[in-house]
Design an enzyme around this catalytic site. Structure first.
Site, PDB file in Angstrom:
ATOM      1  N   CYS A 124      13.572  20.400  37.557  1.00  0.00           N
ATOM      2  CA  CYS A 124      14.298  20.125  35.891  1.00  0.00           C
ATOM      3  C   CYS A 124      15.628  21.094  36.494  1.00  0.00           C
ATOM      4  CB  CYS A 124      13.756  20.658  34.300  1.00  0.00           C
ATOM      5  SG  CYS A 124      13.922  22.427  35.012  1.00  0.00           S
ATOM      6  N   ARG A 141      11.838  23.904  32.872  1.00  0.00           N
ATOM      7  CA  ARG A 141      11.216  23.007  32.373  1.00  0.00           C
ATOM      8  C   ARG A 141      10.339  22.535  33.247  1.00  0.00           C
ATOM      9  NH1 ARG A 141      16.648  19.602  30.623  1.00  0.00           N
ATOM     10  NH2 ARG A 141      17.252  20.753  32.009  1.00  0.00           N
TER      11      ARG A 141
END
Lengths: 294, 147
Positions: free
Chosen positions: A245, A250
């Site tokens: 990410c 994430r």
């Protein structure tokens, strides 16, 4: 029957419900760990008995861009009163981004007695369950950890480059505009210094949030996850997958979903992610057709 | 009635707290004092024109001018986990609301660093600075409109 076990996950034991946590608030073999993006959130109210693990102060090396070493992990575990036999249950804000990130770091040190509370803070609060500002104090433990082992769950830039050249599977979990190159950072977040926009060649775009039910932050059932990752994106669970990410937070959420919920055989999180790749000299970058922004 | 503390006084008071945990408690005490925008100023759904850009706590800000050139500042923070945003909003509202627009226009986003220091992530820091910039923008607009 525990509802989570009916969802078809490959390793349902890594996910516990808010009901389960509520029933184990005083269980000495369980340690609740809150990990948030907003570092004030824990102090403003947390699950009774939960300790705070700050993803920057506790998990990152204070100087280099890297994680703590074995001694630092042992100090952390001692401070939060955890032994190798303690089941650590992570939860937090942002649909458990940071909880999954902390879970992932714990796996680098081999603390396998670990789970994530499905739905995180949002679901706990939605259910009107208790929060407290009382900070618990646990007797320090003596915890002997192994050296950090990055080989299984973590990917580095050169490894990702080799993976790309070999036609390996990648999942970009950022927003569609970050993936396309239209923007250098996620909506409502600042640009944290990437000089180039786009994605790693060959990466499939699957924003991390597709793995959760937006109503309460719980993970979708295995069949729904399989529809996304195996069906729509044609990812082969028998081949290695690398998720990335912006800084690896994430993508640790997606790493968790692929590895434990869908049972992909080899999943690694590239925590250097776009803040490294988008600044690296000479690495290949792809942009989505039609996007000409810089 | 006691006079509202000045922003400088709050910055000095918070700055004197060096322990991160103690600092967090001070900031949370401000968050606890957060007052949402009154219904006579705005009601849900809030006008997106008042939304603070780059703030993932989904914050809104209003500046209501008075005839004497002062501004009343009001805030809303829609993300229930937006503790930092509520703390900052409370500080801005307590220290700047009711002050002359010219004075409010001089507020600097640097106050975020001074207030939060290590109690903040990169993304959240930018969001909070956007809140300050939104206040500054509204105040500058009020100054211009008074001409």
């Amino acid at each position: 029957m525990n509802e989570i076990t009916t969802r078809g996950y490959a390793h349902p034991e890594v996910l516990v419900s808010t009901e389960w946590v509520a029933a184990h608030l005083t269980d000495p073999s369980v340690r609740l760990v809150e990990s948030n993006e907003d570092t004030l959130l824990y102090a403003s109210g947390h699950l009774p008995g939960a300790v705070h693990v700050d993803w920057t102060a506790d998990l990152n090396d204070p100087l280099r861009r890297d994680y703590i070493e074995r001694q630092g992990f042992e100090r952390l575990m001692s401070r939060i009163g955890v032994t190798p036999d303690t089941t650590v249950v992570f939860y937090g804000d942002r649909n458990n981004w940071w909880a999954c990130y902390a879970f992932w770091v714990f796996q680098l040190f081999g603390h396998v007695r670990a789970a994530v509370m499905d739905g995180g803070r949002v679901k706990w609060e939605q259910e009107g369950r208790p929060l407290t500002r009382e900070v618990p104090a646990y007797p320090p433990t003596s915890y002997t950890a192994r050296e950090r082992d990055d080989r299984t769950d973590r990917a580095f830039r050169d490894e990702v480059l080799a993976h790309v050249r070999a036609g390996g599977q990648l999942v970009d979990v950022r927003s569609p505009d970050e993936f396309s190159g239209a923007r250098l950072h996620m909506p409502d977040y600042p640009n944290e210094g990437a000089l180039r926009g786009g994605h790693i060649p060959g990466a499939r775009s699957v924003p991390w949030a597709r793995a959760v039910d937006p109503a309460d932050g719980t993970f979708k059932p295995a069949a729904a996850l399989a529809d996304i990752y195996r069906g729509e994106q044609q990812l082969d669970p028998g081949r290695e997958v690398i998720a990335y990410c912006r800084i690896g937070e994430r993508s640790s959420h997606t790493w968790f979903a692929l590895k434990y919920l869908l049972g992909f055989e080899r999943v690694r999180n590239y925590d250097g992610s776009w803040t490294e790749w988008g600044n690296a000299v000479g690495v290949p970058i792809e942009r989505s057709p039609g996007d000409s922004s810089s | 009635m006691t006079a509202a503390p000045t922003l400088d006084a709050v910055l000095e008071m918070v700055g004197a707290v060096t322990d991160p945990a103690d600092r967090a408690q001070v900031l949370i005490s401000f968050a606890d004092q957060f007052r949402e925008v009154p219904a006579e100023v705005a009601t849900r759904p809030f006008d997106r024109a008042h939304q603070v850009p780059q703030c993932e706590s989904d914050a809104y800000v209003w500046a209501v001018p008075a005839a004497d050139g002062t501004l009343r500042l009001h805030f809303a923070v829609e993300n229930p986990s937006g503790v930092s945003a509520r703390a900052l909003a409370a500080i801005l509202e307590r220290t700047l609301s009711g002050r002359p627009a010219e004075e409010i226009a001089r507020v600097s986003p640097d106050i975020v660093e001074r207030l939060f220091r290590q109690n903040i992530s990169m993304g959240k820091g930018m969001g909070l600075m956007s809140m300050v910039l939104a206040v500054q923008t509204l105040a500058r607009r009020a100054v211009r409109e008074r001409g």
